[in-house]
Motif scaffolding. Structure first.
Motif, PDB file in Angstrom:
ATOM      1  N   LYS A  38      17.062  53.762  63.087  1.00 37.99           N
ATOM      2  CA  LYS A  38      17.303  53.371  64.477  1.00 37.99           C
ATOM      3  C   LYS A  38      17.275  51.857  64.646  1.00 37.99           C
ATOM      4  N   LYS A  39      16.329  51.191  63.988  1.00 38.61           N
ATOM      5  CA  LYS A  39      16.199  49.738  64.123  1.00 38.61           C
ATOM      6  C   LYS A  39      17.418  49.028  63.536  1.00 38.61           C
ATOM      7  N   VAL A  40      17.897  49.487  62.380  1.00 37.89           N
ATOM      8  CA  VAL A  40      19.095  48.894  61.787  1.00 37.89           C
ATOM      9  C   VAL A  40      20.264  48.997  62.753  1.00 37.89           C
ATOM     10  N   ARG A  41      20.438  50.177  63.313  1.00 37.23           N
ATOM     11  CA  ARG A  41      21.567  50.392  64.214  1.00 37.23           C
ATOM     12  C   ARG A  41      21.403  49.622  65.517  1.00 37.23           C
ATOM     13  N   GLY A  44      21.873  45.780  64.515  1.00 40.32           N
ATOM     14  CA  GLY A  44      23.110  45.476  63.806  1.00 40.32           C
ATOM     15  C   GLY A  44      22.938  45.151  62.345  1.00 40.32           C
ATOM     16  N   GLY A  45      21.823  45.568  61.749  1.00 39.05           N
ATOM     17  CA  GLY A  45      21.590  45.319  60.326  1.00 39.05           C
ATOM     18  C   GLY A  45      20.113  45.231  60.022  1.00 39.05           C
ATOM     19  N   VAL A  46      19.797  44.745  58.823  1.00 37.71           N
ATOM     20  CA  VAL A  46      18.414  44.577  58.405  1.00 37.71           C
ATOM     21  C   VAL A  46      18.020  43.107  58.535  1.00 37.71           C
ATOM     22  N   SER A  47      16.802  42.856  59.015  1.00 38.29           N
ATOM     23  CA  SER A  47      16.288  41.491  59.148  1.00 38.29           C
ATOM     24  C   SER A  47      15.698  41.056  57.811  1.00 38.29           C
ATOM     25  N   ILE A  60      24.529  46.063  57.592  1.00 39.21           N
ATOM     26  CA  ILE A  60      24.592  47.064  56.533  1.00 39.21           C
ATOM     27  C   ILE A  60      25.043  48.400  57.130  1.00 39.21           C
ATOM     28  N   ASN A  61      25.481  49.302  56.255  1.00 47.47           N
ATOM     29  CA  ASN A  61      25.790  50.677  56.634  1.00 47.47           C
ATOM     30  C   ASN A  61      24.616  51.559  56.234  1.00 47.47           C
ATOM     31  N   ILE A  62      24.040  52.292  57.182  1.00 47.58           N
ATOM     32  CA  ILE A  62      22.902  53.146  56.882  1.00 47.58           C
ATOM     33  C   ILE A  62      23.140  54.538  57.473  1.00 47.58           C
ATOM     34  N   TYR A  63      22.693  55.562  56.726  1.00 42.95           N
ATOM     35  CA  TYR A  63      22.954  56.941  57.098  1.00 42.95           C
ATOM     36  C   TYR A  63      21.747  57.818  56.774  1.00 42.95           C
ATOM     37  N   TYR A  64      21.603  58.914  57.526  1.00 41.84           N
ATOM     38  CA  TYR A  64      20.733  59.999  57.100  1.00 41.84           C
ATOM     39  C   TYR A  64      21.498  60.800  56.045  1.00 41.84           C
ATOM     40  N   PRO A  65      20.804  61.459  55.109  1.00 42.39           N
ATOM     41  CA  PRO A  65      21.527  62.202  54.061  1.00 42.39           C
ATOM     42  C   PRO A  65      22.528  63.210  54.620  1.00 42.39           C
ATOM     43  N   GLU A  66      22.136  63.908  55.668  1.00 36.47           N
ATOM     44  CA  GLU A  66      22.964  64.993  56.189  1.00 36.47           C
ATOM     45  C   GLU A  66      24.252  64.506  56.856  1.00 36.47           C
ATOM     46  N   GLU A  67      24.317  63.228  57.226  1.00 35.18           N
ATOM     47  CA  GLU A  67      25.519  62.725  57.886  1.00 35.18           C
ATOM     48  C   GLU A  67      26.401  61.902  56.948  1.00 35.18           C
ATOM     49  N   MET A 136       7.906  44.711  53.006  1.00 35.16           N
ATOM     50  CA  MET A 136       8.528  45.323  54.181  1.00 35.16           C
ATOM     51  C   MET A 136       7.479  45.335  55.277  1.00 35.16           C
ATOM     52  N   ASP A 137       7.720  44.562  56.308  1.00 34.89           N
ATOM     53  CA  ASP A 137       6.727  44.372  57.354  1.00 34.89           C
ATOM     54  C   ASP A 137       6.914  45.292  58.541  1.00 34.89           C
ATOM     55  N   GLY A 138       7.936  46.109  58.517  1.00 34.70           N
ATOM     56  CA  GLY A 138       8.194  47.033  59.603  1.00 34.70           C
ATOM     57  C   GLY A 138       9.590  47.589  59.458  1.00 34.70           C
ATOM     58  N   PRO A 139      10.031  48.446  60.358  1.00 35.83           N
ATOM     59  CA  PRO A 139      11.385  49.001  60.277  1.00 35.83           C
ATOM     60  C   PRO A 139      12.443  47.917  60.204  1.00 35.83           C
ATOM     61  N   ALA A 140      13.296  48.002  59.180  1.00 37.08           N
ATOM     62  CA  ALA A 140      14.427  47.082  59.019  1.00 37.08           C
ATOM     63  C   ALA A 140      13.998  45.621  59.032  1.00 37.08           C
ATOM     64  N   ASN A 141      12.847  45.327  58.415  1.00 34.16           N
ATOM     65  CA  ASN A 141      12.294  43.970  58.402  1.00 34.16           C
ATOM     66  C   ASN A 141      11.691  43.716  57.024  1.00 34.16           C
ATOM     67  N   VAL A 142      12.356  42.878  56.212  1.00 29.46           N
ATOM     68  CA  VAL A 142      11.900  42.640  54.845  1.00 29.46           C
ATOM     69  C   VAL A 142      11.814  41.152  54.547  1.00 29.46           C
ATOM     70  N   ASP A 143      11.009  40.842  53.540  1.00 31.69           N
ATOM     71  CA  ASP A 143      10.817  39.464  53.096  1.00 31.69           C
ATOM     72  C   ASP A 143      10.951  39.440  51.578  1.00 31.69           C
ATOM     73  N   PHE A 144      11.963  38.757  51.071  1.00 27.01           N
ATOM     74  CA  PHE A 144      12.161  38.608  49.639  1.00 27.01           C
ATOM     75  C   PHE A 144      11.202  37.526  49.143  1.00 27.01           C
ATOM     76  N   MET A 145      10.249  37.896  48.294  1.00 19.18           N
ATOM     77  CA  MET A 145       9.273  36.940  47.795  1.00 19.18           C
ATOM     78  C   MET A 145       9.818  36.246  46.541  1.00 19.18           C
ATOM     79  N   GLY A 146       9.505  34.956  46.414  1.00 18.25           N
ATOM     80  CA  GLY A 146       9.936  34.189  45.251  1.00 18.25           C
ATOM     81  C   GLY A 146      11.195  33.390  45.539  1.00 18.25           C
ATOM     82  N   PRO A 147      11.342  32.242  44.859  1.00 21.32           N
ATOM     83  CA  PRO A 147      12.504  31.387  45.100  1.00 21.32           C
ATOM     84  C   PRO A 147      13.803  32.020  44.620  1.00 21.32           C
ATOM     85  N   VAL A 148      14.908  31.522  45.119  1.00 21.80           N
ATOM     86  CA  VAL A 148      16.227  31.977  44.685  1.00 21.80           C
ATOM     87  C   VAL A 148      16.356  31.812  43.173  1.00 21.80           C
ATOM     88  N   ASN A 149      16.949  32.813  42.536  1.00 25.96           N
ATOM     89  CA  ASN A 149      17.170  32.850  41.080  1.00 25.96           C
ATOM     90  C   ASN A 149      15.888  33.079  40.279  1.00 25.96           C
TER      91      ASN A 149
END
Length: 334
Positions: A38-41, A44-47, A60-67, A136-149
């Motif tokens: 629900k949060k993604v939709r 309009g995407g993931v934070s 992103i495109n997100i779906y329940y398995p059944e749909e 992952m700090d909550g629905p559709a809310n993530v933090d990539f740890m570590g520097p690029v590459n």
């Protein structure tokens, strides 16, 4: 190729977003946690942020398995060990698995590939490990740890044969996604190397509620690590499992890796602190299981497993932090 992510949690988002943005491939996300979908939709995407900075919405495109009606070439699975069997059964009943599809997983612990092979041929399974920390700090809310590459991961065919064309294409896409893949010859030693590392850092940080940087402040950390590593290597050697690192390399890796993620709480602690079951049985417990199966008792690992479960039991006397995310989804740190 097209990819499908089963488990839109911390690491599922990490792999899917980096494949989508850096490799330019099509990615669909399959999830069963309603607040997340629900949060993604809704937004309009993931934070997504990296090390708490530059937060943005990634469509992103997100779906329940059944749909879901798509047909990816490769499934990437990131679920908690305790939830995987139920998830795979639901996905299978939804009809989203097909005979021509490959599957990759780099989950923590051991035991997941035996579940996955009930739905996919061994020749189409790719095993992985990832030294990649994500929150992952909550629905559709993530933090990539570590520097690029800074991302590093390993992968190997489940059948221990030479990679076929599809597996090589997966490797190439991971490379383009900047995931830092390294192909190795044998999957079990590769995966156990990660389990053995997590059996030190993840478990001890959880027991003492520490960030990885705080963990290595203790001057006895090397001696403690050697004790756990030696038991694990002894058990693996008796089982004929050859790890991709030596004992000394594992010991030497603890401080620099922990320093790189010094503000990071390992995934086991993330579960513990929110009142969820931990994966200790699939990490230290798996090492102890291998030992007993080969007439070797890993006394320290068995003791550590009991300590973690005792701490879990004590949560009924100490109120855990408020659940901000679903137990099936929150951080699969590697």
């Amino acid at each position: 190729m097209k990819y499908g992510i089963i488990g839109a949690g911390a690491m599922g988002y990490r792999y899917g977003v980096m494949l989508q943005e850096n490799a330019g491939v099509e990615v669909d996300f399959i999830d069963t946690w309603e607040p997340n979908v629900k949060k993604v939709r809704e937004q309009g995407g993931v934070s997504v942020a990296r090390d708490h900075e530059n937060r943005r919405i990634v469509p992103i495109n997100i779906y329940y398995p059944e749909e879901y009606k798509g047909h990816p070439d490769v499934w990437i699975i990131f679920k908690k060990q305790m939830q995987l069997a139920e998830e795979l059964e639901r996905d299978s009943k939804a009809g989203i698995f097909h005979d021509d599809q490959y599957v990759f997983s780099a989950m923590n612990g051991m035991g997941h590939f035996e579940k996955i092979e009930k739905y996919f041929p061994k020749d189409q399974i790719v095993c992985g490990t990832a030294m990649i920390a994500t929150r992952m700090d909550g629905p559709a809310n993530v933090d990539f740890m570590g520097p690029v590459n800074s991302e590093v991961m390993h992968m190997a065919p489940y059948n221990n044969k030479q990679p076929d064309e599809i597996m090589q294409n997966i490797f190439n896409d991971f490379t383009a996604a900047k995931m830092g893949p390294v192909m190795v010859d044998e999957w079990k030693g590769m995966c156990m190397s990660k389990v053995v590392f997590n059996a030190v850092t993840n478990t001890l940080c959880t027991m003492f509620e520490m960030q990885m940087g705080q963990f290595i402040e203790y001057k006895g950390v090397k001696q403690m690590s050697e004790t756990l590593f030696n038991e694990a290597f002894d058990a693996c050697e008796r089982a004929g499992i050859h790890l991709i690192e030596t004992r000394q390399e594992e010991v030497d890796s603890v401080i620099p890796i922990s320093e790189s993620y010094k503000y990071h709480y390992p995934s086991m602690y993330q579960d513990f602190s929110k009142g969820r079951p931990t994966e200790v049985d699939y990490i230290n417990g798996y090492i102890a299981k291998i030992g007993r199966e080969h007439d070797y008792v890993c006394r320290v690992h068995e003791f550590v497993v009991q300590e973690v479960h005792m701490a879990e039991m004590m949560r009924k006397y100490h109120k855990p932090q408020e659940n901000v995310a679903d137990p099936k989804q929150v951080e699969v740190e590697a």
